[in-house]
Write a protein that holds these residues in place. Structure first.
Motif, PDB file in Angstrom:
ATOM      1  N   GLN A 116       0.766  -1.336   0.168  1.00 45.26           N
ATOM      2  CA  GLN A 116      -0.039  -0.112   0.018  1.00 45.26           C
ATOM      3  C   GLN A 116       0.815   1.221  -0.129  1.00 45.26           C
ATOM      4  O   GLN A 116       0.577   2.243  -0.551  1.00 45.26           O
ATOM      5  CB  GLN A 116      -0.909   0.108   1.262  1.00 45.26           C
ATOM      6  CG  GLN A 116      -2.040  -0.914   1.220  1.00 45.26           C
ATOM      7  CD  GLN A 116      -2.944  -0.906   2.560  1.00 45.26           C
ATOM      8  OE1 GLN A 116      -2.566  -0.230   3.448  1.00 45.26           O
ATOM      9  NE2 GLN A 116      -4.136  -1.825   2.233  1.00 45.26           N
ATOM     10  N   TRP A 117       1.906   1.104   0.805  1.00 43.18           N
ATOM     11  CA  TRP A 117       2.771   2.506   1.057  1.00 43.18           C
ATOM     12  C   TRP A 117       3.975   2.642   0.078  1.00 43.18           C
ATOM     13  O   TRP A 117       4.728   3.361  -0.014  1.00 43.18           O
ATOM     14  CB  TRP A 117       3.182   2.635   2.292  1.00 43.18           C
ATOM     15  CG  TRP A 117       1.910   2.498   3.405  1.00 43.18           C
ATOM     16  CD1 TRP A 117       0.688   2.916   3.058  1.00 43.18           C
ATOM     17  CD2 TRP A 117       1.927   2.523   4.764  1.00 43.18           C
ATOM     18  NE1 TRP A 117       0.009   3.050   4.315  1.00 43.18           N
ATOM     19  CE2 TRP A 117       0.544   2.677   5.349  1.00 43.18           C
ATOM     20  CE3 TRP A 117       3.088   2.159   5.842  1.00 43.18           C
ATOM     21  CZ2 TRP A 117       0.384   2.519   6.641  1.00 43.18           C
ATOM     22  CZ3 TRP A 117       2.667   1.989   6.988  1.00 43.18           C
ATOM     23  CH2 TRP A 117       1.379   1.975   7.458  1.00 43.18           C
ATOM     24  N   ASN A 118       4.259   1.406  -0.738  1.00 44.01           N
ATOM     25  CA  ASN A 118       5.446   1.397  -1.353  1.00 44.01           C
ATOM     26  C   ASN A 118       6.926   1.388  -0.686  1.00 44.01           C
ATOM     27  O   ASN A 118       7.618   2.208  -1.197  1.00 44.01           O
ATOM     28  CB  ASN A 118       5.391   2.560  -2.554  1.00 44.01           C
ATOM     29  CG  ASN A 118       4.377   2.114  -3.562  1.00 44.01           C
ATOM     30  OD1 ASN A 118       4.041   1.082  -4.070  1.00 44.01           O
ATOM     31  ND2 ASN A 118       3.660   3.189  -4.013  1.00 44.01           N
ATOM     32  N   ARG A 119       6.772   1.032   0.509  1.00 45.98           N
ATOM     33  CA  ARG A 119       7.972   1.039   1.568  1.00 45.98           C
ATOM     34  C   ARG A 119       7.433   0.090   2.563  1.00 45.98           C
ATOM     35  O   ARG A 119       6.343  -0.013   2.867  1.00 45.98           O
ATOM     36  CB  ARG A 119       8.337   2.599   1.892  1.00 45.98           C
ATOM     37  CG  ARG A 119       7.196   3.062   2.801  1.00 45.98           C
ATOM     38  CD  ARG A 119       7.559   4.334   3.622  1.00 45.98           C
ATOM     39  NE  ARG A 119       6.602   4.799   4.326  1.00 45.98           N
ATOM     40  CZ  ARG A 119       6.209   4.717   5.668  1.00 45.98           C
ATOM     41  NH1 ARG A 119       6.809   3.652   6.233  1.00 45.98           N
ATOM     42  NH2 ARG A 119       5.164   5.248   6.161  1.00 45.98           N
ATOM     43  N   GLU A 120       8.515  -0.549   3.275  1.00 49.60           N
ATOM     44  CA  GLU A 120       8.308  -1.415   4.569  1.00 49.60           C
ATOM     45  C   GLU A 120       7.954  -0.432   5.735  1.00 49.60           C
ATOM     46  O   GLU A 120       8.568   0.496   5.907  1.00 49.60           O
ATOM     47  CB  GLU A 120       9.381  -2.227   4.856  1.00 49.60           C
ATOM     48  CG  GLU A 120       9.301  -3.198   5.554  1.00 49.60           C
ATOM     49  CD  GLU A 120      10.583  -4.056   5.862  1.00 49.60           C
ATOM     50  OE1 GLU A 120      10.619  -4.646   6.992  1.00 49.60           O
ATOM     51  OE2 GLU A 120      11.211  -4.302   4.884  1.00 49.60           O
ATOM     52  N   PRO A 121       6.816  -0.920   6.328  1.00 50.38           N
ATOM     53  CA  PRO A 121       6.589   0.037   7.526  1.00 50.38           C
ATOM     54  C   PRO A 121       7.461  -0.235   8.859  1.00 50.38           C
ATOM     55  O   PRO A 121       8.343  -1.274   8.610  1.00 50.38           O
ATOM     56  CB  PRO A 121       5.215  -0.820   7.770  1.00 50.38           C
ATOM     57  CG  PRO A 121       5.156  -1.995   7.582  1.00 50.38           C
ATOM     58  CD  PRO A 121       5.884  -1.942   6.109  1.00 50.38           C
ATOM     59  N   THR A 122       7.454   0.921   9.593  1.00 50.69           N
ATOM     60  CA  THR A 122       8.365   0.858  10.700  1.00 50.69           C
ATOM     61  C   THR A 122       7.917  -0.210  11.726  1.00 50.69           C
ATOM     62  O   THR A 122       6.555  -0.480  11.665  1.00 50.69           O
ATOM     63  CB  THR A 122       8.552   2.218  11.454  1.00 50.69           C
ATOM     64  OG1 THR A 122       7.439   2.695  11.845  1.00 50.69           O
ATOM     65  CG2 THR A 122       9.204   3.147  10.278  1.00 50.69           C
ATOM     66  N   LEU A 123       8.723  -0.450  12.749  1.00 49.16           N
ATOM     67  CA  LEU A 123       8.045  -1.343  13.758  1.00 49.16           C
ATOM     68  C   LEU A 123       7.028  -0.626  14.364  1.00 49.16           C
ATOM     69  O   LEU A 123       5.935  -1.142  15.129  1.00 49.16           O
ATOM     70  CB  LEU A 123       9.258  -1.985  14.740  1.00 49.16           C
ATOM     71  CG  LEU A 123      10.065  -2.876  14.248  1.00 49.16           C
ATOM     72  CD1 LEU A 123      11.174  -3.263  15.268  1.00 49.16           C
ATOM     73  CD2 LEU A 123       9.239  -4.089  14.061  1.00 49.16           C
ATOM     74  N   SER A 124       7.099   0.507  14.712  1.00 44.06           N
ATOM     75  CA  SER A 124       6.130   1.494  15.427  1.00 44.06           C
ATOM     76  C   SER A 124       4.980   1.570  14.654  1.00 44.06           C
ATOM     77  O   SER A 124       3.723   1.687  15.353  1.00 44.06           O
ATOM     78  CB  SER A 124       6.868   2.986  15.687  1.00 44.06           C
ATOM     79  OG  SER A 124       7.213   3.599  14.481  1.00 44.06           O
ATOM     80  N   GLU A 125       4.843   1.663  13.371  1.00 40.35           N
ATOM     81  CA  GLU A 125       3.676   1.669  12.348  1.00 40.35           C
ATOM     82  C   GLU A 125       3.110   0.423  12.432  1.00 40.35           C
ATOM     83  O   GLU A 125       1.663   0.245  12.543  1.00 40.35           O
ATOM     84  CB  GLU A 125       4.093   1.798  11.111  1.00 40.35           C
ATOM     85  CG  GLU A 125       4.538   3.502  11.064  1.00 40.35           C
ATOM     86  CD  GLU A 125       5.078   3.826   9.634  1.00 40.35           C
ATOM     87  OE1 GLU A 125       5.190   5.127   9.077  1.00 40.35           O
ATOM     88  OE2 GLU A 125       5.570   2.830   8.828  1.00 40.35           O
TER      89      GLU A 125
END
Length: 234
Positions: A116-125
């Protein structure tokens, strides 16, 4: 027994590491054929193979070149015995179904958000989306991580947790590779979290400090203490 095999075995028994490694590579099929008998008993296939390799190496050391029997005939019970001994002693790290389900949910959510975001989410996300803490995510991923995760190099420094903790003969490294999973699971939660973020996720100490709301010095101390503890466990 072929001349080439006899020569390799003789060289290996005299301490030739290259000969030992060549024998392991050439007999990988034999080791796998024995390891497959024990699939489905709570131990990763790669770990069973590594245990089988340990038994195979012991077979190399114990084989009598003058005995007149085939080496494979001698090696098979050694390979199987090493695996059975591990299973009998309950050496496998038990991962509960709930932890496995949480790990699967984390993996699926990470893949979905990445798309969805075209990037890997951070752990906090991830933590916010899944309504989990960063520590819970790190613990789940650590508990279910495969052997390859332990061996994967940290993105910045290019070192592995296995390399830091092991520095010995081929046999010792095989033993420690199995023990390492169990040792990490014994760490206190915060120590386990730092190790997971540092080595499984490849994060720098500075990034971990910001994520956990502590100083980089604190992270460094936690990491150093955790590594010392792991060495004691192993």
């Amino acid at each position: 027994m072929s001349g080439d095999l006899t020569e390799l075995l003789a060289m290996a028994q005299q301490g030739d590491k290259a000969a030992r490694e060549q024998l392991v590579v050439e007999n990988a099929g034999l080791v796998w054929s024995i390891a497959r008998r024990y699939f489905g008993r709570g131990v990763e296939p790669d770990d069973l193979y590594q245990l089988g390799c340990l038994g195979f190496l012991k077979a190399i050391d114990g084989f009598d070149l003058q005995y007149g029997t085939q080496f494979s005939t001698y090696a098979v019970p050694k390979i199987a015995g090493e695996i059975r001994r591990f299973l009998r002693d309950d050496g496998a790290v038990k991962v509960s179904r709930s932890v496995k389900e949480r790990s699967a949910a984390i993996k699926q959510t990470r893949a979905r958000l990445t798309a969805q975001w075209n990037r890997e989410p951070t752990l906090s996300e991830l933590a916010e989306v899944l309504d989990l803490t960063v520590e819970e995510i790190a613990a789940a991923e650590t508990a279910t991580a495969a052997t390859e995760s332990i061996q994967r190099e940290s993105g910045e420094e290019g070192f592995t947790l296995e390399h830091i903790l092991t520095d010995g003969a081929m046999e010792d490294q095989l033993i420690e590779k199995i023990a390492l999973k169990e040792a990490v699971a014994k760490l206190p939660e915060r120590d386990r979290t730092v190790i997971a973020l540092r080595y499984y996720r490849g994060m720098t100490q500075d990034k971990i400090a910001k994520l956990l709301g502590v100083s980089q010095v604190q992270v460094s101390r936690i990491e150093k203490k955790a590594l010392q503890t792991l060495r004691q466990y192993i």
